[in-house]
Write an enzyme that holds these catalytic residues in place. Structure first.
Site, mmCIF file in Angstrom:
data_model
loop_
_atom_site.group_PDB
_atom_site.id
_atom_site.type_symbol
_atom_site.label_atom_id
_atom_site.label_comp_id
_atom_site.label_asym_id
_atom_site.label_seq_id
_atom_site.Cartn_x
_atom_site.Cartn_y
_atom_site.Cartn_z
ATOM 1 N N ASN A 12 0.870 -1.136 0.139
ATOM 2 C CA ASN A 12 0.102 0.131 -0.059
ATOM 3 C C ASN A 12 0.945 1.039 -0.179
ATOM 4 O O ASN A 12 1.365 1.431 0.919
ATOM 5 C CB ASN A 12 -0.880 0.013 1.332
ATOM 6 C CG ASN A 12 -1.680 1.197 1.363
ATOM 7 O OD1 ASN A 12 -1.720 2.158 0.375
ATOM 8 N ND2 ASN A 12 -2.534 1.213 2.271
ATOM 9 N N ARG A 94 -2.874 -2.350 -3.259
ATOM 10 C CA ARG A 94 -4.042 -1.262 -2.881
ATOM 11 C C ARG A 94 -3.836 -0.214 -3.885
ATOM 12 O O ARG A 94 -2.955 0.444 -3.845
ATOM 13 C CB ARG A 94 -4.015 -0.967 -1.544
ATOM 14 C CG ARG A 94 -5.160 -0.172 -1.251
ATOM 15 C CD ARG A 94 -4.836 0.945 -0.187
ATOM 16 N NE ARG A 94 -6.117 1.897 -0.019
ATOM 17 C CZ ARG A 94 -6.122 2.976 0.698
ATOM 18 N NH1 ARG A 94 -4.879 3.566 1.033
ATOM 19 N NH2 ARG A 94 -7.013 3.759 0.607
ATOM 20 N N HIS A 183 -12.781 3.218 0.031
ATOM 21 C CA HIS A 183 -12.771 2.405 1.145
ATOM 22 C C HIS A 183 -13.481 1.277 0.991
ATOM 23 O O HIS A 183 -14.055 0.354 1.374
ATOM 24 C CB HIS A 183 -13.588 3.002 2.401
ATOM 25 C CG HIS A 183 -12.778 4.072 2.687
ATOM 26 N ND1 HIS A 183 -13.380 5.207 3.220
ATOM 27 C CD2 HIS A 183 -11.623 4.450 2.992
ATOM 28 C CE1 HIS A 183 -12.614 6.072 3.535
ATOM 29 N NE2 HIS A 183 -11.466 5.610 3.523
ATOM 30 N N HIS A 211 -17.263 2.889 7.470
ATOM 31 C CA HIS A 211 -15.802 2.743 7.675
ATOM 32 C C HIS A 211 -15.464 4.198 8.362
ATOM 33 O O HIS A 211 -15.401 5.190 7.779
ATOM 34 C CB HIS A 211 -15.180 2.888 6.206
ATOM 35 C CG HIS A 211 -13.497 2.882 6.380
ATOM 36 N ND1 HIS A 211 -12.842 1.581 6.491
ATOM 37 C CD2 HIS A 211 -12.921 4.018 6.444
ATOM 38 C CE1 HIS A 211 -11.584 1.951 6.519
ATOM 39 N NE2 HIS A 211 -11.536 3.218 6.541
ATOM 40 N N ASN A 214 -9.639 8.261 9.990
ATOM 41 C CA ASN A 214 -9.409 9.815 9.645
ATOM 42 C C ASN A 214 -10.071 10.186 8.200
ATOM 43 O O ASN A 214 -10.670 11.243 8.017
ATOM 44 C CB ASN A 214 -7.838 10.118 9.522
ATOM 45 C CG ASN A 214 -7.456 11.503 9.546
ATOM 46 O OD1 ASN A 214 -8.121 12.031 10.411
ATOM 47 N ND2 ASN A 214 -6.823 11.955 8.498
ATOM 48 N N ARG A 244 -11.194 16.705 6.506
ATOM 49 C CA ARG A 244 -11.805 16.970 5.179
ATOM 50 C C ARG A 244 -13.231 17.534 5.749
ATOM 51 O O ARG A 244 -13.632 16.925 6.532
ATOM 52 C CB ARG A 244 -11.653 15.829 4.385
ATOM 53 C CG ARG A 244 -10.592 15.164 3.899
ATOM 54 C CD ARG A 244 -10.836 14.137 3.232
ATOM 55 N NE ARG A 244 -9.660 13.247 2.967
ATOM 56 C CZ ARG A 244 -9.284 12.056 2.900
ATOM 57 N NH1 ARG A 244 -10.517 11.150 2.789
ATOM 58 N NH2 ARG A 244 -8.349 11.245 2.665
ATOM 59 N N GLU A 393 -8.383 -4.747 5.345
ATOM 60 C CA GLU A 393 -8.403 -4.521 3.845
ATOM 61 C C GLU A 393 -6.927 -5.407 3.530
ATOM 62 O O GLU A 393 -7.154 -6.122 2.147
ATOM 63 C CB GLU A 393 -7.904 -3.146 3.609
ATOM 64 C CG GLU A 393 -9.092 -2.392 3.937
ATOM 65 C CD GLU A 393 -9.079 -0.781 4.227
ATOM 66 O OE1 GLU A 393 -9.214 -0.118 3.164
ATOM 67 O OE2 GLU A 393 -8.324 -0.416 4.954
#
Length: 406
Positions: A12, A94, A183, A211, A214, A244, A393
């Site tokens: 990842n 990923r 996600h 999910h 952050n 965000r 994941e």
């Protein structure tokens, strides 16, 4: 340990990091995991931990990139355990954004890399880093299949009424502007695990999967397929997140550009890096100090968590429309798994209208880091079951990669 099962390497890559893990796709046992950090910078370094061992960290050298981090993994870390190196039969990557091109895990070749490049505008921070990781991994592991597992793939089953925007047709046909979500690998995993907890086939369930890290998103999963999700063209849309802003009136962009003479790039940075829970609470993007602030009477922290819970509850309520009924609501991700106060705030918004009842004792005992990955936190008379499930994941990516092993 000298005899390993067939394992998968999961990679990842971020813009300045590469996370890696070697695990057994059958039971999820992790034999090795680690991260290369500050890549491209003066203090580039790598740390790793073998199963049952201690964490080790070493510098990679000033300016070391993804290629040197993965070369170090092969030539130094795995070289000390050749049996583990030889057990790796597939590598799963990923990938945040696959556009509307990919709806399944895909064997990586040059064409796939070109398509990942094409959708860079939809994930300008993530996809270039993924490509660096792919190139480095293919060079260092040339004899195994490399598989792209896209965060957006799970959401490709949404109907047009859910993913289209009400903008001129050519913006969709020519520029591919639509909702893609994110996600997806996590939402798929926790939906599968929730079906097991319900004792029903996934194809006979209606679930709302949350999910909550952050970055955060919520999805409506009907009969195992995503029918709607909160994130949009990019991961900025939807829920309030750590830094965000989530969904916002587009006119705010024009207002800031005109009134404060901001460039669009400056506004984008504000919305992505300087907003969300951090901006509202004035304390942190991390929920733990925010909850501590609530307990100390900090009104901004209280407002931040109220806003977060209210926004999430509204999305959950709206997903009754495409689902018809709901078997379970699932909380996952760092906040969802370990944030009982946040879960309580969310469920309290839903109790009166939907009869959703959280068991406070079970809720405050349910912290995944305490070792239990699957927990029920609803009262027996709740209209909907409430689950806390630890997402995985890496396991989903490993299993996807193993599908391509001959």
């Amino acid at each position: 340990m000298s005899n390993y099962p067939k394992t998968a390497l999961v990679i990842n890559c971020g813009s300045s990091s590469v996370k890696f893990a070697v695990l057994d796709p059958t039971d999820g046992h992790v034999f090795l995991n680690g991260i290369g950090e500050a890549l491209g910078l003066e203090d580039a370094r790598i740390s790793w931990k073998h199963s049952g061992g201690e964490k080790t960290e070493t510098p990679l050298g000033a300016g070391a990139g993804h290629d040197k981090a993965l070369a170090f993994l092969v030539n130094n870390i795995l070289a000390d355990d050749k049996a583990l190196l030889d057990s790796i039969v597939a590598c799963g990557h990923r990938i945040v954004q696959g556009g509307d091109i990919y709806s399944q895990p895909t064997l990586i070749d040059d064409e796939v890399e070109e398509n990942i490049k094409k959708v860079i505008p939809f994930a300008p921070l993530h996809n270039p880093a993924h490509l660096l990781g792919i190139d480095a991994a293919r060079e260092n592991f040339p004899n195994i299949p490399h598989v792209a597992v896209f965060d957006t793939a799970f959401h490709q089953t949404m109907p047009p009424k859910a993913y289209r925007y009400a903008i001129p047709e050519e913006f969709y046909t020519d520029l591919h502007l639509r909702k893609y979500g994110a996600h997806g690998t996590s939402h798929m995993f926790i939906a599968q695990e929730a079906a097991k907890m319900l004792g029903k086939p996934l194809e006979e369930t209606c679930l709302i999967t949350c999910h909550m890290g952050n970055g955060a998103s919520v999805s409506a999963v009907k009969n195992g397929k995503c029918v709607d999700t909160s994130m949009g063209l990019t991961p900025l849309d939807g829920l309030i997140m750590g830094t965000r802003c989530g969904s916002i009136d587009p006119s705010v962009v024009f207002f800031l550009c005109e009134r404060l003479h901001k460039t669009p790039q400056e506004v984008e940075k504000i919305f992505n890096k300087e907003s969300g829970m951090m901006a509202v609470s004035g304390v942190s993007s991390d929920f733990r100090p925010i909850v501590a602030g609530i307990q100390e009477g900090n009104e901004r922290c209280t407002l931040a968590l109220q806003m977060y819970a209210y926004r999430l509850a509204k999305f959950i309520a709206s997903y009754y429309v495409p689902l018809g009924h709901v078997d379970a609501i699932v909380f996952s991700g760092g906040v969802g798994e370990n944030g009982p106060t946040t879960r309580k705030y969310v469920c309290s918004e839903l109790e009166e209208a939907f009869g959703i009842k959280i068991d406070n004792d079970a809720n405050y005992k349910a912290r995944v880091y305490m070792g239990v990955d699957h927990q029920v936190i609803s009262k027996p008379d709740s209209s909907v079951k409430l689950f806390v499930i630890a997402t995985n994941e890496e396991l989903m990516i490993a299993r996807s990669a193993m599908q391509f092993v001959k």
